[in-house]
Write a protein that holds these residues in place. Structure first.
Motif, short mmCIF file in Angstrom:
data_model
loop_
_atom_site.label_atom_id
_atom_site.label_comp_id
_atom_site.label_asym_id
_atom_site.label_seq_id
_atom_site.Cartn_x
_atom_site.Cartn_y
_atom_site.Cartn_z
N THR A 58 -42.22 17.69 8.72
CA THR A 58 -42.50 18.79 7.82
C THR A 58 -43.90 18.70 7.24
O THR A 58 -44.50 17.63 7.22
N VAL A 110 -38.42 10.69 2.52
CA VAL A 110 -39.65 10.65 3.31
C VAL A 110 -39.81 9.23 3.83
O VAL A 110 -39.79 8.27 3.05
N GLU A 138 -45.75 9.27 6.38
CA GLU A 138 -46.71 10.26 5.91
C GLU A 138 -47.98 10.12 6.75
O GLU A 138 -48.44 9.00 7.00
N THR A 176 -39.08 13.13 7.49
CA THR A 176 -37.96 12.88 6.60
C THR A 176 -36.77 12.42 7.42
O THR A 176 -36.66 12.71 8.62
N LEU A 180 -42.07 20.29 2.13
CA LEU A 180 -41.67 19.08 1.42
C LEU A 180 -41.59 19.33 -0.09
O LEU A 180 -40.67 18.84 -0.75
N TRP A 239 -34.12 16.83 -3.41
CA TRP A 239 -34.02 16.00 -2.21
C TRP A 239 -32.62 16.07 -1.60
O TRP A 239 -32.17 15.15 -0.93
#
Length: 123
Positions: free
Chosen positions: A14, A112, A115, A67, A19, A27
Motif C-alpha cells: 500500500t 506494517v 517500509e 502490511t 495506510l 488498524w
C-alpha cells in the motif's frame, strides 16, 4: 469448549494515503475502494507484496508499505486464489462491495512489516 478460529495470513502492499486510512480505522479494516477500484487485492506471500510496495508504490506514491493481517480461513474459501503472473504471484480478488464483510473477518490488527522510500540522490 470452542476451538480457536483458523486464520490465513495475507499481505497488502500500500501507499501512504491508503495506510493513513487504515490507521484512521484503528488498524482493523481496509477503507472502501474508490470508484475506479472495483477489486481489493490482498496477496498471499510477502515477497510479492514487497516487490509491489518497493517497485510500484514508491515510484507512484513516494513511499511503499507492506502490511500483514490475518483473516478467518473459512471465510476466505469464497475467494479462489488468482495467479496473476508467475507461480508465486498469487492474489485474492475481493469485489469492492464485499469489502465491508471481508473487514469483519479480519482477526486482530493490520500491521506494517516493511517500509520503502526512494533512494537518496546519488546513492
Amino acid at each position: 469448549m470452542t476451538r480457536p478460529r483458523s486464520t490465513t495470513t495475507l499481505w497488502r502492499p500500500t501507499g501512504p494515503k491508503e495506510l493513513e486510512l487504515v490507521r484512521d480505522l484503528g488498524w482493523r479494516a481496509w477503507p472502501p475502494r474508490l470508484p475506479e477500484q472495483p477489486i481489493f487485492y490482498p496477496v498471499l506471500n510477502e515477497d510479492y507484496a514487497i516487490r509491489i510496495a518497493r517497485d510500484w508504490n514508491v515510484r507512484h506514491d513516494g513511499a511503499g508499505f507492506v502490511t500483514r493481517f490475518e483473516v478467518d480461513t473459512e471465510f476466505l474459501a469464497r475467494y479462489p486464489v488468482q495467479q496473476a503472473g508467475g507461480r508465486t504471484i498469487l492474489e485474492l480478488w475481493v469485489p469492492a462491495e464485499e469489502l465491508p464483510e471481508f473487514n469483519t473477518h479480519i482477526v486482530g490488527r493490520i500491521e506494517v512489516v516493511h517500509e520503502f522510500r526512494p533512494a537518496p540522490e546519488g546513492a
